[in-house]
Design an enzyme around this catalytic site. Sequence first.
Site, PDB file in Angstrom:
ATOM      1  N   ILE A  83      11.791   8.037  10.867  1.00  0.00           N
ATOM      2  CA  ILE A  83      10.495   8.094  10.182  1.00  0.00           C
ATOM      3  C   ILE A  83       9.604   6.928  10.585  1.00  0.00           C
ATOM      4  O   ILE A  83       8.406   7.100  10.826  1.00  0.00           O
ATOM      5  CB  ILE A  83      10.686   8.126   8.648  1.00  0.00           C
ATOM      6  CG1 ILE A  83      11.604   9.294   8.243  1.00  0.00           C
ATOM      7  CG2 ILE A  83       9.329   8.242   7.942  1.00  0.00           C
ATOM      8  CD1 ILE A  83      11.101  10.659   8.670  1.00  0.00           C
ATOM      9  N   ILE A  84      10.159   5.732  10.665  1.00  0.00           N
ATOM     10  CA  ILE A  84       9.387   4.544  11.024  1.00  0.00           C
ATOM     11  C   ILE A  84      10.097   3.797  12.156  1.00  0.00           C
ATOM     12  O   ILE A  84      11.289   4.002  12.386  1.00  0.00           O
ATOM     13  CB  ILE A  84       9.182   3.594   9.816  1.00  0.00           C
ATOM     14  CG1 ILE A  84      10.538   3.048   9.336  1.00  0.00           C
ATOM     15  CG2 ILE A  84       8.449   4.303   8.683  1.00  0.00           C
ATOM     16  CD1 ILE A  84      10.435   1.941   8.311  1.00  0.00           C
ATOM     17  N   GLU A  88      16.824   1.195  12.737  1.00  0.00           N
ATOM     18  CA  GLU A  88      17.541   2.315  13.348  1.00  0.00           C
ATOM     19  C   GLU A  88      16.825   2.789  14.614  1.00  0.00           C
ATOM     20  O   GLU A  88      17.468   3.142  15.606  1.00  0.00           O
ATOM     21  CB  GLU A  88      17.679   3.466  12.349  1.00  0.00           C
ATOM     22  CG  GLU A  88      18.469   3.109  11.099  1.00  0.00           C
ATOM     23  CD  GLU A  88      19.928   2.806  11.379  1.00  0.00           C
ATOM     24  OE1 GLU A  88      20.498   3.450  12.284  1.00  0.00           O
ATOM     25  OE2 GLU A  88      20.499   1.935  10.697  1.00  0.00           O
ATOM     26  N   HIS A 135      12.476   5.259   2.297  1.00  0.00           N
ATOM     27  CA  HIS A 135      13.692   4.446   2.338  1.00  0.00           C
ATOM     28  C   HIS A 135      13.361   2.982   2.094  1.00  0.00           C
ATOM     29  O   HIS A 135      13.990   2.317   1.277  1.00  0.00           O
ATOM     30  CB  HIS A 135      14.411   4.611   3.681  1.00  0.00           C
ATOM     31  CG  HIS A 135      15.770   3.990   3.703  1.00  0.00           C
ATOM     32  ND1 HIS A 135      15.970   2.624   3.814  1.00  0.00           N
ATOM     33  CD2 HIS A 135      16.994   4.539   3.609  1.00  0.00           C
ATOM     34  CE1 HIS A 135      17.262   2.362   3.783  1.00  0.00           C
ATOM     35  NE2 HIS A 135      17.906   3.515   3.665  1.00  0.00           N
ATOM     36  N   GLU A 163      14.269   0.583  -0.944  1.00  0.00           N
ATOM     37  CA  GLU A 163      14.422  -0.801  -0.502  1.00  0.00           C
ATOM     38  C   GLU A 163      13.058  -1.352  -0.086  1.00  0.00           C
ATOM     39  O   GLU A 163      12.078  -0.623  -0.023  1.00  0.00           O
ATOM     40  CB  GLU A 163      15.400  -0.874   0.683  1.00  0.00           C
ATOM     41  CG  GLU A 163      16.789  -0.344   0.358  1.00  0.00           C
ATOM     42  CD  GLU A 163      17.706  -0.333   1.570  1.00  0.00           C
ATOM     43  OE1 GLU A 163      17.351  -0.941   2.604  1.00  0.00           O
ATOM     44  OE2 GLU A 163      18.778   0.294   1.497  1.00  0.00           O
ATOM     45  N   LEU A 190      13.854  12.207   6.505  1.00  0.00           N
ATOM     46  CA  LEU A 190      14.102  13.396   7.316  1.00  0.00           C
ATOM     47  C   LEU A 190      14.964  14.396   6.560  1.00  0.00           C
ATOM     48  O   LEU A 190      14.713  15.603   6.604  1.00  0.00           O
ATOM     49  CB  LEU A 190      14.785  13.013   8.629  1.00  0.00           C
ATOM     50  CG  LEU A 190      15.011  14.176   9.596  1.00  0.00           C
ATOM     51  CD1 LEU A 190      13.687  14.641  10.204  1.00  0.00           C
ATOM     52  CD2 LEU A 190      15.998  13.803  10.695  1.00  0.00           C
ATOM     53  N   VAL A 191      15.990  13.897   5.860  1.00  0.00           N
ATOM     54  CA  VAL A 191      16.908  14.781   5.138  1.00  0.00           C
ATOM     55  C   VAL A 191      16.894  14.452   3.650  1.00  0.00           C
ATOM     56  O   VAL A 191      16.575  13.336   3.241  1.00  0.00           O
ATOM     57  CB  VAL A 191      18.348  14.656   5.673  1.00  0.00           C
ATOM     58  CG1 VAL A 191      18.407  14.956   7.157  1.00  0.00           C
ATOM     59  CG2 VAL A 191      18.944  13.288   5.382  1.00  0.00           C
TER      60      VAL A 191
END
Length: 246
Positions: A83-84, A88, A135, A163, A190-191
Amino acid sequence: MNKAVLTISFGTSYADAAQSCILPVEQALGAAFGDWPVFRAYTSRMIVRKLRDQGQEIELETEAIARLLQAGYDPLCLASTHIIPGEEYELAASAAGSLKLSEPLLCSEEDLDWMAGLLGGLAREEGRPLIMMGHGTEHAADGIYARLRERLPKGEVFLACVEGAHTLDSILDGLKALPEKRVSLMPLMLVAGDHARNDLAGDEPDSWKSILQNLGFEVKVRMQGLGALGPVQRRFVEKVRKILPQ
């Protein structure tokens, strides 16, 4: 030419979430680039370890890239479904080396305008204000959530994170000022995996659903990851299209 696309996702340990949110993105890529086979890898070491303990085969991004290159896939293009551009995504970028890696979903100002419009449409579908759970991160990319919040339609869409700096507390005053105490919750992920099922919609007293219910809100949960949405799938396709050889 033995070419391929490798999708690189954070991952999920929920089989139904992978089926409903990751697979459709991969299928959209396969449909758009029919002569490019699509493979899958995850960046979350914890999730990969958990899945392997359950007897499931899933590769880390480093392993998948090495295997596909060894198998002679060239060109090999890497499709991020993050996403960003946080930690990750940086794992994927580090593993990519000289290979081309597509941008995450939210990167440019245009991406943020697009997402704000998409979320406004979802709120209108719900018929009530929509609270999105991102997230969040301690990474500098956490600032993307702040930039997205500035663009969201006022009183229609709210964004907070599990977070990072943008906690649920940061939007409570705005929620309390709503004319009606009716809201919908949805993950900006995403999920719809562990965070969505537990932190967002769980029955424990510290879930967002429980906190809002205790504040007198009628809460509806839209248990749907972004990957299940057609506009998001098409957005990922366009991002990958930019890195494919012409």
